[in-house]
Design an enzyme around this catalytic site. Structure first.
Site, PDB file in Angstrom:
ATOM      1  N   GLY A 170       0.830  -1.195   0.000  1.00 49.15           N
ATOM      2  CA  GLY A 170       0.000   0.000   0.000  1.00 49.15           C
ATOM      3  C   GLY A 170       0.869   1.251   0.000  1.00 49.15           C
ATOM      4  O   GLY A 170       2.001   1.258  -0.470  1.00 49.15           O
ATOM      5  N   GLY A 171       0.333   2.289   0.596  1.00 49.03           N
ATOM      6  CA  GLY A 171       1.049   3.567   0.630  1.00 49.03           C
ATOM      7  C   GLY A 171       2.379   3.464   1.349  1.00 49.03           C
ATOM      8  O   GLY A 171       3.268   4.314   1.166  1.00 49.03           O
ATOM      9  N   GLY A 405      24.106  12.605 -29.326  1.00 51.65           N
ATOM     10  CA  GLY A 405      23.685  13.250 -28.081  1.00 51.65           C
ATOM     11  C   GLY A 405      24.359  12.634 -26.870  1.00 51.65           C
ATOM     12  O   GLY A 405      24.605  13.311 -25.866  1.00 51.65           O
ATOM     13  N   ALA A 406      24.693  11.347 -26.980  1.00 52.52           N
ATOM     14  CA  ALA A 406      25.302  10.669 -25.837  1.00 52.52           C
ATOM     15  C   ALA A 406      26.679  11.250 -25.531  1.00 52.52           C
ATOM     16  O   ALA A 406      27.110  11.274 -24.379  1.00 52.52           O
ATOM     17  CB  ALA A 406      25.392   9.177 -26.104  1.00 52.52           C
TER      18      ALA A 406
HETATM   19  C1  HXC Z   1      -3.797  -4.296  11.596  1.00 58.34           C
HETATM   20  C2  HXC Z   1      -2.691  -6.148  10.831  1.00 58.34           C
HETATM   21  C3  HXC Z   1      -2.466  -5.526   9.588  1.00 58.34           C
HETATM   22  C4  HXC Z   1      -2.954  -4.201   9.401  1.00 58.34           C
HETATM   23  C5  HXC Z   1      -1.595  -7.473   9.536  1.00 58.34           C
HETATM   24  N1  HXC Z   1      -2.138  -7.347  10.745  1.00 58.34           N
HETATM   25  N2  HXC Z   1      -1.785  -6.374   8.808  1.00 58.34           N
HETATM   26  N3  HXC Z   1      -3.346  -5.530  11.817  1.00 58.34           N
HETATM   27  N4  HXC Z   1      -3.607  -3.638  10.449  1.00 58.34           N
HETATM   28  N5  HXC Z   1      -2.773  -3.535   8.266  1.00 58.34           N
HETATM   29  C6  HXC Z   1      -2.155  -8.329  11.826  1.00 58.34           C
HETATM   30  C7  HXC Z   1      -3.025  -9.515  11.530  1.00 58.34           C
HETATM   31  O1  HXC Z   1      -4.354  -9.240  11.872  1.00 58.34           O
HETATM   32  C8  HXC Z   1      -2.418 -10.570  12.427  1.00 58.34           C
HETATM   33  O2  HXC Z   1      -2.838 -10.347  13.721  1.00 58.34           O
HETATM   34  C9  HXC Z   1      -0.945 -10.222  12.380  1.00 58.34           C
HETATM   35  O3  HXC Z   1      -0.853  -8.873  11.955  1.00 58.34           O
HETATM   36  C10 HXC Z   1      -0.159 -11.068  11.397  1.00 58.34           C
HETATM   37  O4  HXC Z   1      -0.808 -11.036  10.139  1.00 58.34           O
HETATM   38  P1  HXC Z   1      -1.128 -12.339   9.293  1.00 58.34           P
HETATM   39  O5  HXC Z   1      -2.134 -11.977   8.293  1.00 58.34           O
HETATM   40  O6  HXC Z   1      -1.448 -13.466  10.235  1.00 58.34           O
HETATM   41  O7  HXC Z   1       0.277 -12.637   8.635  1.00 58.34           O
HETATM   42  P2  HXC Z   1       0.599 -13.242   7.211  1.00 58.34           P
HETATM   43  O8  HXC Z   1      -0.270 -14.426   6.955  1.00 58.34           O
HETATM   44  O9  HXC Z   1       2.082 -13.407   7.157  1.00 58.34           O
HETATM   45  O10 HXC Z   1       0.167 -12.111   6.166  1.00 58.34           O
HETATM   46  C11 HXC Z   1       0.817 -10.862   6.121  1.00 58.34           C
HETATM   47  C12 HXC Z   1       0.050  -9.856   5.233  1.00 58.34           C
HETATM   48  C13 HXC Z   1      -1.415  -9.787   5.723  1.00 58.34           C
HETATM   49  C14 HXC Z   1       0.132 -10.296   3.788  1.00 58.34           C
HETATM   50  C15 HXC Z   1       0.772  -8.510   5.373  1.00 58.34           C
HETATM   51  O11 HXC Z   1      -1.445  -9.590   7.138  1.00 58.34           O
HETATM   52  C16 HXC Z   1      -2.164  -8.678   5.078  1.00 58.34           C
HETATM   53  O12 HXC Z   1      -2.596  -8.827   3.913  1.00 58.34           O
HETATM   54  N6  HXC Z   1      -2.377  -7.604   5.810  1.00 58.34           N
HETATM   55  C17 HXC Z   1      -3.114  -6.478   5.335  1.00 58.34           C
HETATM   56  C18 HXC Z   1      -2.285  -5.700   4.346  1.00 58.34           C
HETATM   57  C19 HXC Z   1      -2.949  -4.434   3.925  1.00 58.34           C
HETATM   58  O13 HXC Z   1      -3.889  -4.465   3.109  1.00 58.34           O
HETATM   59  N7  HXC Z   1      -2.579  -3.331   4.554  1.00 58.34           N
HETATM   60  C20 HXC Z   1      -3.176  -2.071   4.350  1.00 58.34           C
HETATM   61  C21 HXC Z   1      -2.491  -1.524   3.093  1.00 58.34           C
HETATM   62  S1  HXC Z   1      -3.089   0.029   2.686  1.00 58.34           S
HETATM   63  P3  HXC Z   1      -3.094 -11.550  14.762  1.00 58.34           P
HETATM   64  O14 HXC Z   1      -3.500 -10.875  16.018  1.00 58.34           O
HETATM   65  O15 HXC Z   1      -4.141 -12.402  14.151  1.00 58.34           O
HETATM   66  O16 HXC Z   1      -1.776 -12.277  14.870  1.00 58.34           O
HETATM   67  C22 HXC Z   1      -2.028   1.000   3.448  1.00 58.34           C
HETATM   68  C23 HXC Z   1      -2.367   2.421   3.259  1.00 58.34           C
HETATM   69  C24 HXC Z   1      -1.237   3.245   3.677  1.00 58.34           C
HETATM   70  O17 HXC Z   1      -1.107   0.638   4.059  1.00 58.34           O
HETATM   71  C25 HXC Z   1      -1.438   4.570   3.087  1.00 58.34           C
HETATM   72  C26 HXC Z   1      -0.328   5.471   3.449  1.00 58.34           C
HETATM   73  C27 HXC Z   1      -0.424   6.705   2.630  1.00 58.34           C
END
Ligand code: HXC
Length: 515
Positions: A170-171, A405-406
């Protein structure tokens, strides 16, 4: 929790250091990943880490967060030494709330960034995170914004390095993207704006994590990663190697090392390492290794835009940034990717007092519809702009050919090159002899009894008259024509001559590089 004596403080520290606990640490290890603290210990000189903000906690209450309030909030921050020099760093801890970024996590990173900036030391970020913490909503987004803003403010003042050792989605990718160098571990690191599921929903494309944003993709196709390595240990070793070339900030110079390599060492072997036939390929990295101290060259973006090789080396113990056309790939032609790669590298060197050593052997800019439609005009201009704008010492050597040009773009005198050299057999011309003869003598060739013989004669004449370095030398566009054997000595002398170079830049807010 009330702290009554030293033991309970130790216990609290111990709990904080365990992050997400034994089970989650075991899961992290099972994925081939180390914990945040293990990574920090592997990266820093032994025993130098000093942690801050161990007891930071978030204050979110929604979606069950009131019952999950781990100390440290999923990121470890502090300071330590690498090769005896201070660095500031943060390492996201995936075992704690997936290393996700919430308000407290973000403020902790922002604090260490401020300290790095104020104290003029490199900032290193180890990224392993699920991204914006969903439960904290806009506070999580705000935290990212605060980090990005600091990345931009610090740019060009302290080196900023991003090490990706897990998800960076993501971001979140935009902080590494702004920093100077991105490192990725193969298989465990992934970077993308949207993951495979979102890609499928929006574009119907099927793709897995690795093919979408693995180290291979970003090291070779997108150019997002500057360094990739098979495992975390090798990545951290690369970080230490890179830092050995860099100054701590823009107000100091890179460290000088005692070189055991004679600065005047004769380099006659260069004559046989570069083939005489201008069309025959060779690996320019061999040439670089024979010229620089001890044959040590740290190539940057080695797998991306391989027609241009850039990286760090030392000459007489001092860091130089090397930019070299690479005839082994696409004849060393300049295209869109090579131009942006070179331009960014030059601007980094210029910001941090690293002189530029340019080795030229290129047939010119790449013709083609793809390149034109892709904006080679705009992107090629970036390389030109970067060379022209750079005020660090600029030393160049034409190895074999510099056409069109290079010739101008690659650190020429006309763009402010300080010392420009060429080897005697090199060719400088508006275009290669074949193309020139076909253009100028099209009519004569069509009318000739024996067009092939006529063409050979005209090509030979053109080569003798135009495609030589002595015309440029007679105008002063080259400062000298030098032999292969004296190459290292003359380049070292040129760099020494320019060591105290000062150049005033015009008073303006900033230029407008064609982005
Ligand atoms: C809160 C999160 C989290 C998140 C993971 N966790 N991502 N909690 N916010 N964004 C937590 C899970 O709930 C889990 O908690 C623990 O972290 C481990 O995650 P798992 O999913 O069990 O691990 P894994 O199977 O290795 O998968 C990793 C992952 C997946 C691929 C990163 O967690 C995932 O897809 N997360 C979401 C990614 C995402 O979409 N993020 C937002 C992006 S948008 P528990 O308690 O169950 O152990 C963004 C915008 C930013 O970031 C903008 C900035 C400008």
């Amino acid at each position: 929790m009330e702290v009554t004596d030293k033991n309970s403080l130790q216990n609290m520290r111990q709990t904080a250091r365990l992050g997400g606990g034994e089970d989650r640490i075991a899961r992290q290890h099972k994925k081939g990943k180390q914990t945040a603290r293990e990574r920090i210990n592997a990266l820093l000189d032994p025993g130098t880490f000093s942690e801050i903000d161990t007891f930071i906690q978030h204050r979110a209450t929604q979606l069950g967060m009131e019952s999950k309030r781990p100390w440290g909030d999923g990121v470890v921050t502090g300071t330590g030494k690498i090769n005896g020099r201070t660095v500031y760093l943060f390492a996201q801890d995936f075992t704690v709330l997936g290393g996700s970024v919430g308000e407290a996590h973000g403020r902790k990173i922002a604090k260490i960034m401020d300290l790095a900036y104020q104290n003029g030391a490199p900032l290193i970020g180890i990224n392993d995170s699920g991204g914006a913490r969903i439960q904290e909503g806009v506070d999580a987004l705000a935290a990212y914004g605060d980090i990005f803003h600091r990345n931009v403010q610090s740019s060009g003042t302290i080196p900023q390095l991003s090490i990706i050792l897990g998800p960076c989605a993501g971001g979140a990718v935009y902080s590494p993207a702004i920093t100077d160098f991105v490192f990725m571990a193969e298989e465990t690191a992934h970077m993308f704006i949207t993951g495979p599921r979102v890609v499928k929903a929006v574009t119907q494309e099927e793709v897995d994590f690795e093919s979408l944003g693995g180290a291979g993709v970003h090291g070779e196709t997108s150019g997002v990663a500057h360094f990739t390595a098979p495992d975390e240990e090798s990545v951290l070793e690369q970080v230490r190697w890179l830092l050995s070339y860099l100054p701590s900030n823009n107000l100091t110079h890179p460290p000088v090392v005692d070189s055991e390599d004679d600065p005047d060492r004769s380099t006659p072997e260069l004559a046989r390492l570069v083939p005489g036939d201008p069309k025959q390929p060779y690996d320019v990295r061999t040439i670089i290794e024979h010229i620089v101290d001890g044959g040590e060259f740290l190539e940057v973006q080695a797998g991306y835009a391989r027609n241009l090789s850039v990286g760090f080396a030392r000459m007489d113990g001092r860091t130089v940034g090397v930019i070299a056309n690479q005839p082994e790939h696409f004849a060393g032609v300049l295209d869109i990717d090579a131009s942006t790669k070179g331009g960014r590298f030059i601007r980094f060197c210029d910001a941090f007092h690293i002189p530029l050593l340019t080795l030229i052997d290129t047939p010119g800019f790449l013709p083609g519809i793809d390149q034109e439609h892709g904006g080679i005009i705009r992107h090629g201009a970036k390389l030109l702009y970067a060379y022209s704008e750079a005020t660090v010492p600029k030393v160049s050597l034409i190895l074999r050919k510099a056409y069109g040009g290079a010739y101008i773009v690659m650190s020429s005198k006309h763009l402010g090159g300080d010392m420009n050299f060429a080897w005697p057999q090199s060719e400088i011309a508006v275009m290669g002899p074949e193309g020139a003869v076909n253009t100028i003598f099209r009519k004569e060739l069509a009318e000739a009894d024996s067009p092939n013989a006529k063409k050979a004669e005209l090509v030979q004449n053109y080569r003798e008259e135009f495609a030589t370095p002595f015309v440029a030398a007679s105008r002063g566009y080259l400062d000298d024509v030098i032999t292969h054997a004296e190459t290292r000595e003359r380049l070292n002398k040129a760099l020494a001559l320019l060591r105290n170079k000062r150049e005033e830049t015009s008073k303006r807010k900033h230029g407008n590089i064609p982005l």
